[in-house]
Write an enzyme that holds these catalytic residues in place. Structure first.
Site, PDB file in Angstrom:
ATOM      1  N   LYS A 301      32.011 -31.610 -18.877  1.00 51.54           N
ATOM      2  CA  LYS A 301      32.836 -30.437 -18.528  1.00 51.54           C
ATOM      3  C   LYS A 301      32.592 -29.321 -19.542  1.00 51.54           C
ATOM      4  O   LYS A 301      32.515 -28.153 -19.184  1.00 51.54           O
ATOM      5  CB  LYS A 301      34.312 -30.823 -18.487  1.00 51.54           C
ATOM      6  CG  LYS A 301      34.634 -31.678 -17.286  1.00 51.54           C
ATOM      7  CD  LYS A 301      36.122 -31.903 -17.151  1.00 51.54           C
ATOM      8  CE  LYS A 301      36.422 -32.708 -15.912  1.00 51.54           C
ATOM      9  NZ  LYS A 301      35.896 -34.085 -15.971  1.00 51.54           N
ATOM     10  N   GLY A 419      60.908 -18.129 -27.628  1.00 48.38           N
ATOM     11  CA  GLY A 419      61.345 -18.607 -26.314  1.00 48.38           C
ATOM     12  C   GLY A 419      62.855 -18.533 -26.185  1.00 48.38           C
ATOM     13  O   GLY A 419      63.394 -18.346 -25.105  1.00 48.38           O
ATOM     14  N   ASP A 420      63.524 -18.715 -27.305  1.00 50.02           N
ATOM     15  CA  ASP A 420      64.985 -18.629 -27.306  1.00 50.02           C
ATOM     16  C   ASP A 420      65.442 -18.289 -28.718  1.00 50.02           C
ATOM     17  O   ASP A 420      64.613 -18.116 -29.616  1.00 50.02           O
ATOM     18  CB  ASP A 420      65.608 -19.965 -26.835  1.00 50.02           C
ATOM     19  CG  ASP A 420      65.296 -21.118 -27.760  1.00 50.02           C
ATOM     20  OD1 ASP A 420      64.592 -20.911 -28.772  1.00 50.02           O
ATOM     21  OD2 ASP A 420      65.757 -22.237 -27.497  1.00 50.02           O
ATOM     22  N   ASP A 487      70.927 -20.811 -28.220  1.00 53.87           N
ATOM     23  CA  ASP A 487      71.588 -22.079 -28.560  1.00 53.87           C
ATOM     24  C   ASP A 487      72.334 -21.892 -29.872  1.00 53.87           C
ATOM     25  O   ASP A 487      71.805 -21.284 -30.812  1.00 53.87           O
ATOM     26  CB  ASP A 487      70.552 -23.197 -28.785  1.00 53.87           C
ATOM     27  CG  ASP A 487      69.872 -23.627 -27.489  1.00 53.87           C
ATOM     28  OD1 ASP A 487      70.354 -23.255 -26.406  1.00 53.87           O
ATOM     29  OD2 ASP A 487      68.861 -24.339 -27.585  1.00 53.87           O
TER      30      ASP A 487
HETATM   31  N1  DCP Z   1      62.943 -29.875 -31.752  1.00 54.14           N
HETATM   32  C1  DCP Z   1      62.424 -31.147 -31.910  1.00 54.14           C
HETATM   33  N2  DCP Z   1      62.446 -32.024 -30.872  1.00 54.14           N
HETATM   34  C2  DCP Z   1      62.956 -31.652 -29.704  1.00 54.14           C
HETATM   35  C3  DCP Z   1      63.483 -30.381 -29.510  1.00 54.14           C
HETATM   36  C4  DCP Z   1      63.444 -29.498 -30.563  1.00 54.14           C
HETATM   37  O1  DCP Z   1      61.948 -31.487 -32.983  1.00 54.14           O
HETATM   38  N3  DCP Z   1      62.979 -32.529 -28.712  1.00 54.14           N
HETATM   39  C5  DCP Z   1      62.899 -28.955 -32.871  1.00 54.14           C
HETATM   40  C6  DCP Z   1      61.536 -28.364 -33.060  1.00 54.14           C
HETATM   41  C7  DCP Z   1      61.652 -26.996 -32.546  1.00 54.14           C
HETATM   42  C8  DCP Z   1      63.098 -26.667 -32.776  1.00 54.14           C
HETATM   43  O2  DCP Z   1      63.783 -27.891 -32.634  1.00 54.14           O
HETATM   44  O3  DCP Z   1      60.795 -26.124 -33.233  1.00 54.14           O
HETATM   45  C9  DCP Z   1      63.668 -25.632 -31.866  1.00 54.14           C
HETATM   46  O4  DCP Z   1      63.432 -25.996 -30.509  1.00 54.14           O
HETATM   47  P1  DCP Z   1      62.895 -24.929 -29.489  1.00 54.14           P
HETATM   48  O5  DCP Z   1      62.683 -25.648 -28.206  1.00 54.14           O
HETATM   49  O6  DCP Z   1      63.776 -23.750 -29.464  1.00 54.14           O
HETATM   50  O7  DCP Z   1      61.450 -24.576 -30.046  1.00 54.14           O
HETATM   51  P2  DCP Z   1      60.942 -23.363 -30.908  1.00 54.14           P
HETATM   52  O8  DCP Z   1      62.052 -22.535 -31.391  1.00 54.14           O
HETATM   53  O9  DCP Z   1      60.055 -23.942 -31.940  1.00 54.14           O
HETATM   54  O10 DCP Z   1      60.033 -22.552 -29.907  1.00 54.14           O
HETATM   55  P3  DCP Z   1      60.486 -21.451 -28.841  1.00 54.14           P
HETATM   56  O11 DCP Z   1      60.010 -20.150 -29.376  1.00 54.14           O
HETATM   57  O12 DCP Z   1      59.749 -21.804 -27.612  1.00 54.14           O
HETATM   58  O13 DCP Z   1      61.963 -21.527 -28.689  1.00 54.14           O
HETATM   59 MG    MG Z   2      63.534 -21.794 -30.130  1.00 51.30          MG
END
Ligand code: DCP
Ligand code: MG
Length: 575
Positions: A301, A419-420, A487
């Site tokens: 690929k 993302g949030d 959150d």
């Molecule tokens: N986290 C984790 N395991 C999970 C969910 C979250 O270790 N099952 C931790 C790692 C992430 C943080 O919590 O970095 C925050 O979760 P987010 O889903 O908000 O992820 P990010 O903030 O890193 O990315 P985004 O910009 O998409 O919100």
């Molecule tokens: Mg986040």
């Protein structure tokens, strides 16, 4: 295990063809695997998990002892493997002889799948890595033994001796768990040879019996990903276009429901990881094939991408069901199975869902997700997250000026888009007060200020010091401002360090540091670093809330105890 070592391996689990399995192990022939190590199909693990509760103790022990291992033997000629006791000194491995592989007896080989050295995670009962029965079901070691990590977390037990024989070593009881965690790490980060080819060999066994497998590239010494600060930035990768195409293909497989698709997606992720770490632009098929983690079909690929700039397979896999279910999974609160359910009910568009076609009914949260579909699938610029947080912070401090309120997640890691918004709330307790009751009050004020617009998940007990809230927010008074996910996480003051560490991520960094903690005999979660962890004797899972809190107040102390060099949030980017 990053490297197969017969001195410490208890079982080999493989659904891959013989050639692939041999390549993964780094041995020439099945005969090179010592007789005391059974080579089993995944069915053995599954049979143990599914029926464990209905087995008598004798049956269960028999399963572990190997009396019925032959039923699940991965290869005909190894039906008896594991039914003999382990010799004191295990035979050496990686024979370097020039012998061609013996005639392969492939008739009994499994018909599909990818090898997995282990899928045992903390949540899956570990049937093999701790099956000797000489590991205490729970720790009774003095707490002090945990504080000082071993000088080398990757130390192996004394070869040829069980941990029972090793009782004088205060760390010996950690070794079985350390091996399990290494298998986990292997699964996620270094399953080099078992790439997409293994799954693409479904039903064809095309590389089974390959007498002269491609020699693996020199193995790199692997460390803990959380220990290293340097990671290759996306833009620096000389093979990014190849990675992008393989990622598209991986995502298409992920969106499908078949077992094969899951394996393929899993396998592509391994190849992609290998490519990310490859320092040069790949020029030929042979070069691609020589990279550990890239097998024959993936290399083909890559060759196609090099020659045409495209990958036909992507078009082939892009079928309607994938397209539609992916669209539906873009709705907040909708996973793969609901998306398929709606697809099966005849829905093909978001308007079909809005119209309730096929009797489809959305939950209130899914309705919100559908209503703000575009907004919620968009990442916000960092500046917008900052603006929203700067509106929230003074409102929070007006409730209690001693409140500690901080953004975590991708924002804290310095990402350009988020993302949030992940917000931590806590409060020092030195004056005898806590933040109890602050969260509901804050939420009410944020609603009133038109900053929070919709609730998605309310805390079970809003007055608890520990609570999670999920909702939507926007910048008020700005026409057309988008809905954003927000959150709030409220934690006791003493747990702020562990919470910051966990919710700052990134996910890969978190996985790595948790694995290292496990190997050192700790358990790390969003509440703290725990020692003296207690495992359920029935399934070896860590009992919730068990263990002794070792550290949770600051990130620094957790890093220190785990022997992980301090890293600023922006240095914890691994994904
Ligand atoms: N986290 C984790 N395991 C999970 C969910 C979250 O270790 N099952 C931790 C790692 C992430 C943080 O919590 O970095 C925050 O979760 P987010 O889903 O908000 O992820 P990010 O903030 O890193 O990315 P985004 O910009 O998409 O919100
Ligand atoms: Mg986040």
């Amino acid at each position: 295990m990053p490297e197969y070592n017969p001195n410490v391996t208890t079982h080999i689990i493989t659904d891959a063809p013989e050639g692939t399995t041999l390549r993964a192990l780094g041995v020439k022939r099945l005969k090179d695997i010592p007789e005391h190590i059974p080579t089993l199909k995944w069915s053995w693990v599954v049979s143990g998990i599914n029926h464990k509760n209905s087995l008598s103790k004798e049956e269960f022990d028999a399963r572990l002892d190997g009396d019925i291992l032959f039923l699940h033997a991965a290869f005909h000629e190894r039906m008896d493997a594991g039914r003999k006791p382990q010799p004191i000194a295990a035979p050496s491995f990686r024979k370097k002889g020039k012998e061609r592989a013996a005639e392969q007896n492939r008739g009994d080989g499994p018909s599909h799948g990818v090898a997995s050295t282990s899928a045992a995670t903390q949540d899956v009962p570990a049937l093999f890595s701790e099956s000797e029965g000489d590991v205490p079901a729970h720790s009774s070691r003095p707490f002090g033994a945990l504080i000082s990590p071993p000088t080398s977390p990757r130390r192996s037990p004394v070869h040829g001796q069980s941990s029972k024989e090793n009782n004088h070593d205060p760390l010996a009881e950690f070794y079985p768990q350390a091996h399990k965690q290494r298998q986990q790490e292997d699964e996620w980060s270094s399953l080099g040879d078992l790439d997409a080819d293994a799954s693409e060999d479904v039903g064809t066994d095309s590389d089974a019996g390959d007498p002269e497998p491609h020699p693996p590239a020199p193995r790199q010494k692997r460390g803990w990903t959380c220990d290293k600060k340097e990671v290759q930035a996306k833009g620096d990768c000389p093979n990014q276009d190849i990675i992008d195409k393989l990622t598209q293909l991986m995502e298409l497989h992920k969106a499908k429901m078949g077992d094969d698709d899951h394996w393929r997606a899993f396998s592509y992720s391994k190849s992609i990881r290998a490519l990310r770490n490859y320092p040069r632009r790949i020029k030929t098929y042979e070069e691609a094939r020589g990279i550990r983690g890239v097998g024959e079909k993936t290399a083909k690929k890559i060759e196609e991408i090099l020659q045409t700039g495209d990958l036909q397979r992507i078009k082939y896999e892009k079928t309607k069901d994938v397209e539609v279910t992916r669209l539906f999974q873009g709705i907040y609160g909708v996973g793969q199975s609901i998306a398929f359910k709606w697809y099966s009910a005849g829905c093909r568009t978001l308007d079909d869902l809005r119209a309730g076609k096929g009797g489809v009914k959305l939950s209130p949260v899914q309705e919100i997700g559908l209503q703000y579909y575009d907004d919620l699938n968009d990442r916000m610029p960092r500046a917008e997250a900052k603006a929203i947080f700067e509106l929230i912070k003074p409102i929070a401090l007006s409730i209690d000026p001693k409140l500690y309120i901080e953004i975590m997640g991708s924002y804290r890691r310095g990402k350009a888009d988020c993302g949030d918004i992940d917000i931590l709330i806590t409060r020092p307790v030195d004056d005898g007060n806590t933040h109890r009751g602050v969260l509901p009050c804050l939420l009410q004020k944020l609603h009133a200020a038109d900053i929070i617009t919709e609730d998605l998940a309310l805390p079970e007990d809003p007055d608890d010091l520990e609570a999670i809230y999920r909702g939507l927010c926007h910048v008020p008074d700005v026409k057309g401002s988008k809905r954003r996910r927000i959150d709030f996480l409220s934690v006791p003051w003493t747990a702020r360090g562990a919470a910051l560490l966990y919710y700052t991520g990134d996910d890969i960094f978190n996985r790595a540091i948790r694995m290292k903690a496990n190997v050192l005999g700790y358990s790390l979660n969003q509440k703290g670093l725990f020692g003296n962890i207690v495992r359920d004797p029935r399934d070896r899972r860590i009992k919730m809330n068990a263990g002794v809190l070792v550290a949770s107040e600051t990130e620094e102390e957790i890093f220190k105890i785990l022997g992980v060099p301090w890293q600023e949030p922006h240095e914890r980017v691994r994904g």
